[in-house]
Design a protein around this motif. Structure first.
Motif, PDB file in Angstrom:
ATOM      1  N   ASN A 179       0.801  -1.226   0.000  1.00  0.00           N
ATOM      2  CA  ASN A 179       0.000   0.000   0.000  1.00  0.00           C
ATOM      3  C   ASN A 179       0.834   1.276   0.000  1.00  0.00           C
ATOM      4  O   ASN A 179       0.336   2.358   0.340  1.00  0.00           O
ATOM      5  N   TRP A 180       2.096   1.172  -0.382  1.00  0.00           N
ATOM      6  CA  TRP A 180       2.982   2.340  -0.415  1.00  0.00           C
ATOM      7  C   TRP A 180       2.437   3.434  -1.321  1.00  0.00           C
ATOM      8  O   TRP A 180       1.843   3.163  -2.369  1.00  0.00           O
ATOM      9  N   LYS A 181       2.669   4.682  -0.894  1.00  0.00           N
ATOM     10  CA  LYS A 181       2.354   5.845  -1.715  1.00  0.00           C
ATOM     11  C   LYS A 181       3.568   6.760  -1.740  1.00  0.00           C
ATOM     12  O   LYS A 181       4.371   6.758  -0.795  1.00  0.00           O
ATOM     13  N   PRO A 182       3.732   7.555  -2.807  1.00  0.00           N
ATOM     14  CA  PRO A 182       4.894   8.447  -2.890  1.00  0.00           C
ATOM     15  C   PRO A 182       5.021   9.320  -1.649  1.00  0.00           C
ATOM     16  O   PRO A 182       4.038   9.851  -1.133  1.00  0.00           O
ATOM     17  N   GLY A 183       6.252   9.432  -1.151  1.00  0.00           N
ATOM     18  CA  GLY A 183       6.529  10.219   0.045  1.00  0.00           C
ATOM     19  C   GLY A 183       6.617   9.393   1.301  1.00  0.00           C
ATOM     20  O   GLY A 183       7.158   9.852   2.315  1.00  0.00           O
ATOM     21  N   GLU A 184       6.093   8.164   1.260  1.00  0.00           N
ATOM     22  CA  GLU A 184       6.159   7.299   2.433  1.00  0.00           C
ATOM     23  C   GLU A 184       7.501   6.568   2.473  1.00  0.00           C
ATOM     24  O   GLU A 184       8.240   6.533   1.498  1.00  0.00           O
ATOM     25  N   LYS A 185       7.789   5.958   3.622  1.00  0.00           N
ATOM     26  CA  LYS A 185       9.040   5.215   3.773  1.00  0.00           C
ATOM     27  C   LYS A 185       9.108   4.051   2.787  1.00  0.00           C
ATOM     28  O   LYS A 185       8.080   3.455   2.433  1.00  0.00           O
ATOM     29  N   VAL A 186      10.332   3.749   2.360  1.00  0.00           N
ATOM     30  CA  VAL A 186      10.562   2.619   1.465  1.00  0.00           C
ATOM     31  C   VAL A 186      11.448   1.608   2.188  1.00  0.00           C
ATOM     32  O   VAL A 186      11.961   1.870   3.286  1.00  0.00           O
ATOM     33  N   MET A 187      11.641   0.463   1.564  1.00  0.00           N
ATOM     34  CA  MET A 187      12.402  -0.619   2.189  1.00  0.00           C
ATOM     35  C   MET A 187      13.727  -0.796   1.460  1.00  0.00           C
ATOM     36  O   MET A 187      13.782  -0.756   0.223  1.00  0.00           O
ATOM     37  N   VAL A 188      14.769  -1.010   2.218  1.00  0.00           N
ATOM     38  CA  VAL A 188      16.090  -1.278   1.650  1.00  0.00           C
ATOM     39  C   VAL A 188      16.092  -2.711   1.115  1.00  0.00           C
ATOM     40  O   VAL A 188      15.654  -3.636   1.801  1.00  0.00           O
ATOM     41  N   ILE A 189      16.572  -2.898  -0.115  1.00  0.00           N
ATOM     42  CA  ILE A 189      16.525  -4.236  -0.708  1.00  0.00           C
ATOM     43  C   ILE A 189      17.460  -5.197   0.034  1.00  0.00           C
ATOM     44  O   ILE A 189      18.520  -4.801   0.528  1.00  0.00           O
ATOM     45  N   PRO A 190      17.086  -6.467   0.140  1.00  0.00           N
ATOM     46  CA  PRO A 190      17.860  -7.425   0.926  1.00  0.00           C
ATOM     47  C   PRO A 190      19.287  -7.647   0.436  1.00  0.00           C
ATOM     48  O   PRO A 190      20.152  -8.043   1.222  1.00  0.00           O
ATOM     49  N   SER A 191      19.530  -7.405  -0.854  1.00  0.00           N
ATOM     50  CA  SER A 191      20.869  -7.681  -1.385  1.00  0.00           C
ATOM     51  C   SER A 191      21.921  -6.680  -0.914  1.00  0.00           C
ATOM     52  O   SER A 191      23.116  -6.912  -1.074  1.00  0.00           O
ATOM     53  N   LEU A 192      21.483  -5.573  -0.309  1.00  0.00           N
ATOM     54  CA  LEU A 192      22.431  -4.594   0.236  1.00  0.00           C
ATOM     55  C   LEU A 192      22.787  -4.941   1.676  1.00  0.00           C
ATOM     56  O   LEU A 192      21.898  -5.131   2.505  1.00  0.00           O
ATOM     57  N   SER A 193      24.069  -5.003   1.962  1.00  0.00           N
ATOM     58  CA  SER A 193      24.486  -5.192   3.351  1.00  0.00           C
ATOM     59  C   SER A 193      24.221  -3.905   4.133  1.00  0.00           C
ATOM     60  O   SER A 193      23.980  -2.839   3.545  1.00  0.00           O
ATOM     61  N   ASP A 194      24.280  -3.982   5.448  1.00  0.00           N
ATOM     62  CA  ASP A 194      24.087  -2.784   6.267  1.00  0.00           C
ATOM     63  C   ASP A 194      25.139  -1.730   5.938  1.00  0.00           C
ATOM     64  O   ASP A 194      24.841  -0.529   5.897  1.00  0.00           O
ATOM     65  N   ALA A 195      26.357  -2.186   5.684  1.00  0.00           N
ATOM     66  CA  ALA A 195      27.428  -1.239   5.356  1.00  0.00           C
ATOM     67  C   ALA A 195      27.165  -0.549   4.018  1.00  0.00           C
ATOM     68  O   ALA A 195      27.339   0.668   3.891  1.00  0.00           O
ATOM     69  N   GLU A 196      26.727  -1.322   3.050  1.00  0.00           N
ATOM     70  CA  GLU A 196      26.398  -0.737   1.740  1.00  0.00           C
ATOM     71  C   GLU A 196      25.199   0.195   1.859  1.00  0.00           C
ATOM     72  O   GLU A 196      25.152   1.265   1.237  1.00  0.00           O
ATOM     73  N   ALA A 197      24.218  -0.216   2.645  1.00  0.00           N
ATOM     74  CA  ALA A 197      23.019   0.612   2.833  1.00  0.00           C
ATOM     75  C   ALA A 197      23.384   1.949   3.468  1.00  0.00           C
ATOM     76  O   ALA A 197      22.811   2.994   3.118  1.00  0.00           O
ATOM     77  N   ALA A 198      24.345   1.943   4.382  1.00  0.00           N
ATOM     78  CA  ALA A 198      24.766   3.189   5.030  1.00  0.00           C
ATOM     79  C   ALA A 198      25.350   4.166   4.019  1.00  0.00           C
ATOM     80  O   ALA A 198      25.202   5.382   4.161  1.00  0.00           O
ATOM     81  N   VAL A 199      26.024   3.636   2.997  1.00  0.00           N
ATOM     82  CA  VAL A 199      26.583   4.488   1.936  1.00  0.00           C
ATOM     83  C   VAL A 199      25.470   5.033   1.055  1.00  0.00           C
ATOM     84  O   VAL A 199      25.439   6.223   0.718  1.00  0.00           O
ATOM     85  N   HIS A 200      24.527   4.164   0.680  1.00  0.00           N
ATOM     86  CA  HIS A 200      23.446   4.578  -0.213  1.00  0.00           C
ATOM     87  C   HIS A 200      22.427   5.483   0.471  1.00  0.00           C
ATOM     88  O   HIS A 200      21.808   6.327  -0.185  1.00  0.00           O
ATOM     89  N   PHE A 201      22.263   5.292   1.767  1.00  0.00           N
ATOM     90  CA  PHE A 201      21.227   6.027   2.492  1.00  0.00           C
ATOM     91  C   PHE A 201      21.841   6.722   3.712  1.00  0.00           C
ATOM     92  O   PHE A 201      21.624   6.309   4.860  1.00  0.00           O
ATOM     93  N   PRO A 202      22.611   7.789   3.480  1.00  0.00           N
ATOM     94  CA  PRO A 202      23.265   8.492   4.591  1.00  0.00           C
ATOM     95  C   PRO A 202      22.272   9.104   5.567  1.00  0.00           C
ATOM     96  O   PRO A 202      22.638   9.438   6.698  1.00  0.00           O
ATOM     97  N   GLN A 203      21.023   9.259   5.134  1.00  0.00           N
ATOM     98  CA  GLN A 203      19.999   9.784   6.038  1.00  0.00           C
ATOM     99  C   GLN A 203      19.641   8.775   7.116  1.00  0.00           C
ATOM    100  O   GLN A 203      18.924   9.089   8.068  1.00  0.00           O
ATOM    101  N   GLY A 204      20.120   7.528   6.952  1.00  0.00           N
ATOM    102  CA  GLY A 204      19.892   6.511   7.968  1.00  0.00           C
ATOM    103  C   GLY A 204      18.726   5.601   7.636  1.00  0.00           C
ATOM    104  O   GLY A 204      17.954   5.843   6.705  1.00  0.00           O
ATOM    105  N   MET A 205      18.618   4.532   8.398  1.00  0.00           N
ATOM    106  CA  MET A 205      17.507   3.598   8.223  1.00  0.00           C
ATOM    107  C   MET A 205      17.115   3.034   9.583  1.00  0.00           C
ATOM    108  O   MET A 205      17.893   3.077  10.539  1.00  0.00           O
ATOM    109  N   THR A 206      15.908   2.529   9.636  1.00  0.00           N
ATOM    110  CA  THR A 206      15.414   1.897  10.855  1.00  0.00           C
ATOM    111  C   THR A 206      15.119   0.437  10.550  1.00  0.00           C
ATOM    112  O   THR A 206      14.800   0.085   9.406  1.00  0.00           O
ATOM    113  N   CYS A 207      15.213  -0.400  11.566  1.00  0.00           N
ATOM    114  CA  CYS A 207      14.987  -1.828  11.379  1.00  0.00           C
ATOM    115  C   CYS A 207      13.892  -2.291  12.339  1.00  0.00           C
ATOM    116  O   CYS A 207      13.936  -2.001  13.535  1.00  0.00           O
ATOM    117  N   LYS A 208      12.927  -2.982  11.811  1.00  0.00           N
ATOM    118  CA  LYS A 208      11.815  -3.497  12.612  1.00  0.00           C
ATOM    119  C   LYS A 208      12.238  -4.780  13.316  1.00  0.00           C
ATOM    120  O   LYS A 208      12.715  -5.725  12.690  1.00  0.00           O
TER     121      LYS A 208
END
Length: 222
Positions: A179-208
């Protein structure tokens, strides 16, 4: 019955339309494209769909998506039907439909693209075209297909939503949740490691946190 799979190159067919003869890849150019088929001209559900598509055509243009419809009748029938469509849409019947309609009176394209509905038939007993939706990327490959039976009208708000998702995920290493809509949070794809995700998303991420302890529900705000 022939059909298309996601990732296939969309056929570069030639066809007569309400705006002249086209070659599909030339028509698309470097844009995204959406092709939506209709069972028959001068039918109730199709008229409501085309009217909706016409009324929100600017929304597709904003997304650089070229629109084209298909129905199993002639160009002349399409042009006459367009007047009803535009009148239903609340515009003057003389206003042109803002996208072409492909004539497929011999059902050749409907067969090639796997569009025929085996259960719904016209007064002559011929199968009608199902309500197919094909979204094609700038690389001419099929990015999304949805197949509705002839009796069920489409939701064009949903088509715009999935196009927003396709265009976003084509550029960013993310996926869009339910049910995603533009402007809402998105999910980091599983193939990215946490270290790679930190480079791609310097704004940070949260984990459920989950009972399994697996940290795969990673969200970020673009």
């Amino acid at each position: 019955m022939p059909g298309l799979l996601l990732g296939d190159v969309f056929p570069n067919f030639e066809a007569e339309t309400t705006t002249g003869r086209i070659k599909m890849h030339d028509f698309l150019g470097n844009s995204w494209g959406i092709l939506f088929s209709h069972p028959r001209d001068f039918t109730p559900v199709c008229t409501t769909e085309l009217a909706c598509a016409a009324s929100i055509s600017e929304q597709f243009r904003k997304r650089d998506v070229k629109m084209i419809a298909l129905s199993i009748d002639s160009v002349e029938d399409h042009r006459n039907w367009s007047k009803d469509v535009m009148a239903f849409a609340g515009d003057q019947a003389e206003s042109p439909l803002p996208f072409p309609i492909i004539a497929d009176d011999k059902r050749e394209l409907s067969v090639q693209l796997g569009m025929l509905d085996p259960d719904e038939r016209d007064k002559d007993g011929m199968p009608l075209t199902a309500r197919c939706v094909f979204v094609i990327g700038p690389d001419k490959k099929l990015k999304l297909s949805i197949l509705y039976p002839a009796t069920t009208g489409r939701n064009f708000d949903e088509l715009l939503r999935v196009i927003d998702s396709l265009q976003l995920t084509a550029q960013k290493k993310v996926a869009t949740p339910v049910n995603w809509k533009p402007g809402e949070k998105v999910m980091v794809i599983p193939s990215l490691s946490d270290a790679e995700a930190a480079v791609h998303f310097p704004q940070g991420m949260t984990c459920k946190e989950l009972p399994s302890g697996k940290k795969y529900l990673r969200y970020t705000q673009l």
